[in-house]
Write a protein that holds these residues in place. Structure first.
Motif, mmCIF file in Angstrom:
data_model
loop_
_atom_site.group_PDB
_atom_site.id
_atom_site.type_symbol
_atom_site.label_atom_id
_atom_site.label_comp_id
_atom_site.label_asym_id
_atom_site.label_seq_id
_atom_site.Cartn_x
_atom_site.Cartn_y
_atom_site.Cartn_z
ATOM 1 N N GLN A 106 -16.089 -18.712 55.333
ATOM 2 C CA GLN A 106 -16.694 -20.066 55.616
ATOM 3 C C GLN A 106 -18.310 -19.866 55.814
ATOM 4 O O GLN A 106 -18.880 -20.828 55.160
ATOM 5 C CB GLN A 106 -16.143 -20.503 57.008
ATOM 6 C CG GLN A 106 -14.907 -21.376 56.858
ATOM 7 C CD GLN A 106 -14.859 -22.237 55.609
ATOM 8 O OE1 GLN A 106 -15.817 -23.124 55.690
ATOM 9 N NE2 GLN A 106 -13.901 -22.199 54.737
ATOM 10 N N SER A 107 -18.930 -18.771 56.330
ATOM 11 C CA SER A 107 -20.417 -18.954 56.273
ATOM 12 C C SER A 107 -21.114 -18.837 55.006
ATOM 13 O O SER A 107 -22.109 -19.161 54.649
ATOM 14 C CB SER A 107 -20.906 -17.704 57.315
ATOM 15 O OG SER A 107 -20.518 -16.466 56.846
ATOM 16 N N GLU A 108 -20.269 -17.932 54.231
ATOM 17 C CA GLU A 108 -20.694 -17.829 52.725
ATOM 18 C C GLU A 108 -20.655 -19.212 51.931
ATOM 19 O O GLU A 108 -21.563 -19.633 51.332
ATOM 20 C CB GLU A 108 -20.146 -16.842 51.932
ATOM 21 C CG GLU A 108 -20.295 -15.206 52.668
ATOM 22 C CD GLU A 108 -19.548 -14.730 53.572
ATOM 23 O OE1 GLU A 108 -18.901 -15.606 54.377
ATOM 24 O OE2 GLU A 108 -19.517 -13.542 54.167
ATOM 25 N N ARG A 129 -20.657 -22.062 53.326
ATOM 26 C CA ARG A 129 -21.553 -23.089 53.718
ATOM 27 C C ARG A 129 -23.182 -22.882 53.211
ATOM 28 O O ARG A 129 -23.653 -23.978 52.827
ATOM 29 C CB ARG A 129 -21.768 -23.054 55.447
ATOM 30 C CG ARG A 129 -21.092 -23.789 56.172
ATOM 31 C CD ARG A 129 -21.352 -23.786 57.478
ATOM 32 N NE ARG A 129 -21.352 -22.504 58.134
ATOM 33 C CZ ARG A 129 -20.319 -22.186 58.690
ATOM 34 N NH1 ARG A 129 -19.162 -22.630 58.952
ATOM 35 N NH2 ARG A 129 -20.305 -20.788 59.438
ATOM 36 N N TYR A 133 -26.954 -13.378 53.081
ATOM 37 C CA TYR A 133 -26.802 -14.765 53.475
ATOM 38 C C TYR A 133 -27.744 -15.022 54.811
ATOM 39 O O TYR A 133 -27.216 -15.888 55.236
ATOM 40 C CB TYR A 133 -25.386 -14.999 53.835
ATOM 41 C CG TYR A 133 -24.453 -14.967 52.612
ATOM 42 C CD1 TYR A 133 -24.390 -16.192 51.827
ATOM 43 C CD2 TYR A 133 -23.686 -13.922 52.024
ATOM 44 C CE1 TYR A 133 -23.493 -16.205 50.389
ATOM 45 C CE2 TYR A 133 -23.256 -13.773 50.968
ATOM 46 C CZ TYR A 133 -23.075 -14.942 50.087
ATOM 47 O OH TYR A 133 -22.346 -15.064 49.092
#
Length: 157
Positions: A10-12, A14, A81
């Motif tokens: 999910q962080s990638e 986003r 990231y």
């Protein structure tokens, strides 16, 4: 390609989605933006294809690294990231869309140089095939073919 996003990344996703949205906002109707996911939502891919044939296409890839490509084989910027690297990716995209990009090429190699809005210059060199490793070309970054790219919104001939 699948449009599913693996929740483990999910962080990638986003960061990737934010860059895609940023690019869409910048290009408007001057380019097509093609987005998809690969490997069951573990990897994102985006191609930004300018309508102006004298502008340089951009490819974004979200995998282990955040990759912004503004040329081939040179112009491959591998970032992580961290917020400062995502900001750098935005600036790379902005420079390419604004036409502040040049590419110097010779046998099996090219160097893409982007000029950021503040005047900072970023360059990445890439090589393809065995010839680039076996055939030395001293000074190719001075005498190789030079292409200067136009902004995405420049009038199409």
């Amino acid at each position: 390609m699948s449009s599913d996003h693996d929740p483990e990344f999910q962080s990638e996703w986003r960061a990737f989605d934010m860059l895609v949205d940023h690019a869409r906002d910048l290009v408007g109707t001057a380019a097509s933006v093609e987005v998809g996911s690969l490997y069951e939502g573990r990897m994102g891919a985006c191609d930004i294809l300018p309508r102006n044939p004298r502008a340089r296409a951009i490819s974004l890839t979200s995998e282990q690294w955040l990759i912004v490509e503004v040329g081939h084989p040179g112009g491959r910027f591998e970032l992580d990231y961290a917020p400062e690297h995502v900001e750098r990716a935005k600036r790379i995209i902005e420079a390419a869309i604004a036409g502040r990009a040049t590419e110097r090429s010779a046998l099996g190699r090219s160097r893409v140089t982007l000029t950021m809005e503040d005047g900072e210059r970023l360059s990445e060199t890439g090589y393809s095939g065995c010839a680039a490793l076996l055939v030395p070309l001293p000074g190719w970054t001075r005498w190789g073919e030079l292409k200067t790219y136009e902004p995405y919104d420049a009038p199409v001939p």
